[in-house]
Write a protein that holds these residues in place. Structure first.
Motif, PDB file in Angstrom:
ATOM      1  N   THR A   1      -2.927  -4.852  -0.294  1.00  0.00           N
ATOM      2  CA  THR A   1      -3.155  -3.573   0.253  1.00  0.00           C
ATOM      3  C   THR A   1      -3.884  -3.519   1.667  1.00  0.00           C
ATOM      4  O   THR A   1      -4.231  -2.571   2.271  1.00  0.00           O
ATOM      5  CB  THR A   1      -4.384  -3.006  -0.594  1.00  0.00           C
ATOM      6  N   ASN A   2      -4.003  -4.797   2.104  1.00  0.00           N
ATOM      7  CA  ASN A   2      -4.464  -4.874   3.520  1.00  0.00           C
ATOM      8  C   ASN A   2      -3.468  -4.951   4.658  1.00  0.00           C
ATOM      9  O   ASN A   2      -2.223  -5.097   4.377  1.00  0.00           O
ATOM     10  CB  ASN A   2      -5.264  -6.032   3.728  1.00  0.00           C
TER      11      ASN A   2
ATOM     12  N   THR B   1       2.048  -5.829   5.570  1.00  0.00           N
ATOM     13  CA  THR B   1       0.950  -5.618   4.753  1.00  0.00           C
ATOM     14  C   THR B   1       1.015  -6.963   3.819  1.00  0.00           C
ATOM     15  O   THR B   1       1.852  -7.549   3.611  1.00  0.00           O
ATOM     16  CB  THR B   1       1.345  -4.446   3.761  1.00  0.00           C
TER      17      THR B   1
ATOM     18  N   HIS C   1       6.108  -3.492  -6.839  1.00  0.00           N
ATOM     19  CA  HIS C   1       4.970  -2.674  -6.806  1.00  0.00           C
ATOM     20  C   HIS C   1       4.609  -2.227  -8.229  1.00  0.00           C
ATOM     21  O   HIS C   1       5.799  -1.634  -8.793  1.00  0.00           O
ATOM     22  CB  HIS C   1       4.743  -1.785  -5.714  1.00  0.00           C
TER      23      HIS C   1
ATOM     24  N   ASN D   1       0.839  -1.236   0.005  1.00  0.00           N
ATOM     25  CA  ASN D   1       0.034   0.041   0.118  1.00  0.00           C
ATOM     26  C   ASN D   1       0.818   1.315   0.149  1.00  0.00           C
ATOM     27  O   ASN D   1       1.589   1.558   0.988  1.00  0.00           O
ATOM     28  CB  ASN D   1      -0.922  -0.205   1.292  1.00  0.00           C
TER      29      ASN D   1
END
Length: 279
Positions: free
Chosen positions: A243-244, A240, A34, A2
Motif C-alpha cells: 500500500t506504499n 507501489t 489484490h 493501493n
C-alpha cells in the motif's frame, strides 16, 4: 496494491510539474492479485455513497479520466504510453498480450455500471497510446522496448553462472548479465520452459526484430540503469509496494546528439541521464 491509487496521484502531480514528453505506464492497473479484485468487491466512493463497479469502470475512473484531466486540463503535450501486465483484470492474462483497449479481449458478460458506457469500454483519452505486452516504439531517434513481465526475476532463478578463480576477465554486473540474455537472444522472454502462462501461438511477438536503444524491464529486483554492449537497460522498480509508494525512473536523452545512436562507436548511456527516484 493501493486501490485508492494514491501513488498514481502522486505520479500525476509530478507529471503536471515536470511535463515530460513521454509517460510510460506499465501494468497491472487493476491487479487480480489484490483481494478486492479477486473477490470482485470493487467500488468508487463519491461524496454521498459507494458505487459498486467492475474492473473496467475502476480503470476508467482512476486512469482514463485522471489522465484526460491531467493532460487536456493542463494543456500538456505529454504523450502517455500504457502497457498491460498478465495480472491485469482488464485484459487476457496470457503472455504475450494484446493492448489493453483490444475489445476482443473483453468478455461480453461484464456488467456495465452505466448503460451509456459501452460494456468493456475503457474510454482512453486521445493522449494515450495503448501498446501490447511486450512492445517496441520509436521516440524520435530512440527505439524503445518495454515488457511488464518480470523476465529478470524469472531468469535470476534459472541462470547458472560460474566464474573460475583464475578467470582474468570481468564477469560484470549480475543484472547486466541477466538483461544481456534478452538482448543476445533477441527475445523478450528467453526462457523455456516458461515461468508463466505463455501463448505458444503468439511467440513470434516475443521476438525483437531490432535491437532497442532503451529497454524498460520493470522487476522485483533492485531498480537499476545499466548499459549492455548495445542497449541501455532500465528497471524502474514498481510505483507501489503493497500500500506504499514505490519508485519511478526519469530518463532524459540529449536531443542534439540522439541522431548518433546508430553509430557503432556510440554508447546509449553516454547520451542519456537516468534518475531512479521514490515517488
Amino acid at each position: 496494491m493501493n486501490l485508492n491509487y494514491t501513488p498514481l496521484q502522486n505520479l500525476l502531480e509530478a507529471v503536471k510539474t515536470s511535463a515530460p514528453d513521454i509517460l510510460v505506464l506499465c501494468g497491472p492497473f487493476v491487479d487480480t492479485k489484490h483481494p478486492a479484485v479477486a473477490g470482485n468487491h470493487l467500488g468508487i466512493d463519491d461524496s454521498e455513497s459507494r458505487l459498486d463497479v467492475d474492473a473496467h469502470t475502476l480503470f476508467m475512473a482512476h486512469f482514463s479520466w485522471r489522465l484526460e484531466e491531467l493532460i487536456e486540463g493542463n494543456k500538456l503535450k505529454t504523450r502517455v504510453v500504457i502497457v498491460p501486465a498478465i495480472s491485469d483484470a482488464c485484459c487476457e492474462r496470457i503472455y504475450p498480450q494484446a493492448s489493453i483497449d483490444n475489445r476482443r479481449s473483453f468478455p461480453s458478460t461484464i456488467p456495465s455500471w452505466d448503460d451509456e458506457i459501452p460494456v468493456g469500454s475503457l474510454e482512453l483519452p486521445a493522449c494515450v497510446t495503448s501498446l501490447p505486452n511486450p512492445a517496441m516504439f520509436q521516440v524520435n531517434d530512440v527505439l524503445v522496448g518495454v515488457s511488464s513481465t518480470d523476465i529478470l526475476f524469472d531468469l535470476s532463478h534459472e541462470e547458472l553462472f560460474f566464474c573460475c578463480k583464475d578467470f582474468n576477465g570481468s564477469s560484470g554486473s549480475r543484472v547486466v548479465r541477466l538483461a544481456s540474455h534478452v538482448i543476445d537472444q533477441r527475445s523478450f522472454y528467453p526462457l523455456s520452459p516458461p515461468g508463466l502462462a505463455l501463448d505458444i501461438r503468439s511467440c513470434e511477438h516475443l521476438k525483437m526484430r531490432r535491437v532497442p536503444h532503451l529497454l524498460l524491464l520493470p522487476s522485483k529486483l533492485a531498480p537499476f540503469a545499466q548499459q549492455t554492449s548495445t542497449t541501455l537497460i532500465v528497471n524502474p522498480g514498481y510505483l507501489t509496494k503493497g500500500t506504499n509508494t514505490g519508485m519511478i525512473a526519469k530518463i532524459v536523452f540529449n536531443t542534439s546528439t540522439a541522431s548518433m545512436l546508430n553509430s557503432e562507436c556510440c554508447r546509449v548511456a553516454d547520451l542519456a541521464h537516468v534518475e531512479i527516484v521514490r515517488i
